[in-house]
Design a protein around this motif. Structure first.
Motif, mmCIF file in Angstrom:
data_model
loop_
_atom_site.group_PDB
_atom_site.id
_atom_site.type_symbol
_atom_site.label_atom_id
_atom_site.label_comp_id
_atom_site.label_asym_id
_atom_site.label_seq_id
_atom_site.Cartn_x
_atom_site.Cartn_y
_atom_site.Cartn_z
ATOM 1 N N LEU A 106 22.692 -25.546 14.797
ATOM 2 C CA LEU A 106 24.140 -25.687 14.643
ATOM 3 C C LEU A 106 24.312 -25.763 13.189
ATOM 4 O O LEU A 106 23.618 -26.253 12.355
ATOM 5 N N THR A 107 25.486 -24.885 12.672
ATOM 6 C CA THR A 107 25.782 -24.833 11.343
ATOM 7 C C THR A 107 27.059 -24.715 11.152
ATOM 8 O O THR A 107 27.774 -24.476 12.326
ATOM 9 N N GLY A 108 27.722 -24.432 10.248
ATOM 10 C CA GLY A 108 29.173 -24.419 9.686
ATOM 11 C C GLY A 108 29.719 -22.878 9.817
ATOM 12 O O GLY A 108 28.667 -21.979 9.951
ATOM 13 N N PRO A 109 30.754 -22.524 9.700
ATOM 14 C CA PRO A 109 31.508 -21.328 9.747
ATOM 15 C C PRO A 109 31.171 -20.238 8.548
ATOM 16 O O PRO A 109 31.475 -18.948 8.605
ATOM 17 N N PRO A 176 17.153 -22.170 12.981
ATOM 18 C CA PRO A 176 18.082 -22.924 11.872
ATOM 19 C C PRO A 176 19.302 -21.700 11.653
ATOM 20 O O PRO A 176 18.747 -20.906 11.066
ATOM 21 N N GLY A 177 20.295 -22.285 11.860
ATOM 22 C CA GLY A 177 21.702 -21.520 11.455
ATOM 23 C C GLY A 177 22.047 -20.339 12.657
ATOM 24 O O GLY A 177 22.990 -19.723 12.614
ATOM 25 N N TYR A 178 21.150 -20.517 13.701
ATOM 26 C CA TYR A 178 21.490 -19.435 14.998
ATOM 27 C C TYR A 178 22.682 -19.923 15.808
ATOM 28 O O TYR A 178 22.974 -19.111 16.659
ATOM 29 N N GLY A 179 23.390 -21.187 15.538
ATOM 30 C CA GLY A 179 24.504 -21.592 16.307
ATOM 31 C C GLY A 179 25.652 -21.987 15.424
ATOM 32 O O GLY A 179 25.957 -23.110 15.562
#
Length: 288
Positions: A106-109, A176-179
């Motif tokens: 998970l990461t931000g927009p 990492p960053g794929y959600g």
């Protein structure tokens, strides 16, 4: 209303202004975005009395994932018929293809994301956020267990996903960053106030529109997904459900098309918001 994660603190958004929830509530609610969900009914009652008079300006690049540390992240595959057809897989009308995206993805927009390899694909999705515990919930009651929705991307390393005799869906979709999710959680009442039965989902790669669908094309709608998942797994406050993607992904093209270093992906769901991410060459750790 719209709830965001601004520099790690829970905020109510009013246009381009943000109201710090912990400060405005004088500590009734904590600053951690995750702390809102176990108190969701009380929080909604309080938030409904607020206005934007004391909101301060914020930048979109300061926003993080609205739900940064969910207990569980569920994801649904093949939930749009045309997407199932383009990938050469069959979609059953009643049985969701369910997997998980590990929370570390998970990461931000906004921001940059490292490519994991040469076959990284895009998938715009509506993401549902659970408000209160749900066990064996009937579809007719499902929305009462939902806090709201947000925009999501289910980025997928297809080589990893399809490696081996048994596909590795969860692993291939959890780099990492794929959600990414965001820019904010939009509560159910605001979605209902739009007076539309369908939300439009779109995805652009470098300003080229590659996906364009609507949520009424789902084979299994949100209430039935909540019913099916909660029949097996108890859903907890703050859990996420990625609900599937419409047609237009890279692996469904001839020839297949995947993300390259320097590509920018813009992801939008009308009425909810937009995310923008730029992809970079793989980075390596420990000299490997």
């Amino acid at each position: 209303m719209r709830i965001a994660n601004l520099n790690g603190r829970a905020q109510l958004l009013f246009g381009t202004g943000a109201l710090d929830i912990a400060e405005a509530s004088q500590g009734e609610f904590g600053p951690d975005p995750m702390s809102l969900y176990p108190q969701w009914a009380q929080f909604l009652a309080w938030a409904g009395r607020q206005n934007g008079d004391h909101a301060t300006q914020y930048r979109v690049d300061e926003l993080g994932a609205p739900v940064p540390r969910p207990r569980q992240v569920f994801a649904i595959g093949l939930n749009y018929a045309e997407h199932a057809a383009e990938t050469g897989m069959s979609a059953g009308p009643d049985v969701p293809a369910l997997f998980t995206k590990f929370a570390a993805s998970l990461t931000g927009p906004t921001g940059s994301v490292d490519l994991s390899g040469p076959s990284v694909d895009w998938e715009v999705e509506l993401v549902v956020v659970i408000a209160r515990e749900a066990t064996r919930v009937h579809a007719r009651d499902a929305w009462s267990h939902v806090a709201g929705v947000t925009v999501g991307q289910d980025y997928s390393d297809r080589d990893v996903q399809m490696s081996g005799e048994c596909p590795q869906f969860s692993l291939g979709k959890s780099f990492p960053g794929y959600g990414p999710t965001g820019p904010a959680l939009v509560t159910v009442d605001e979605i209902e106030a739009m007076q539309t039965e369908a939300l439009r989902l779109r995805c652009w790669i470098n300003d080229e529109l590659v996906q364009d669908g609507t949520t009424d094309q789902m084979l299994i709608p949100v209430p039935q997904l909540v019913e099916r998942i909660s029949a097996v797994c108890t859903l907890h406050p703050g859990d996420l459900i990625f609900t599937g993607t419409p047609a237009g992904v890279g692996m469904g093209r001839t020839p297949a098309r995947y993300l390259q270093p320097g590509d920018t992906v813009r992801t939008r769901i009308d009425g909810i918001g937009e995310m923008i991410h730029t992809f970079t060459s793989p980075s390596y750790v420990n000299g490997n």
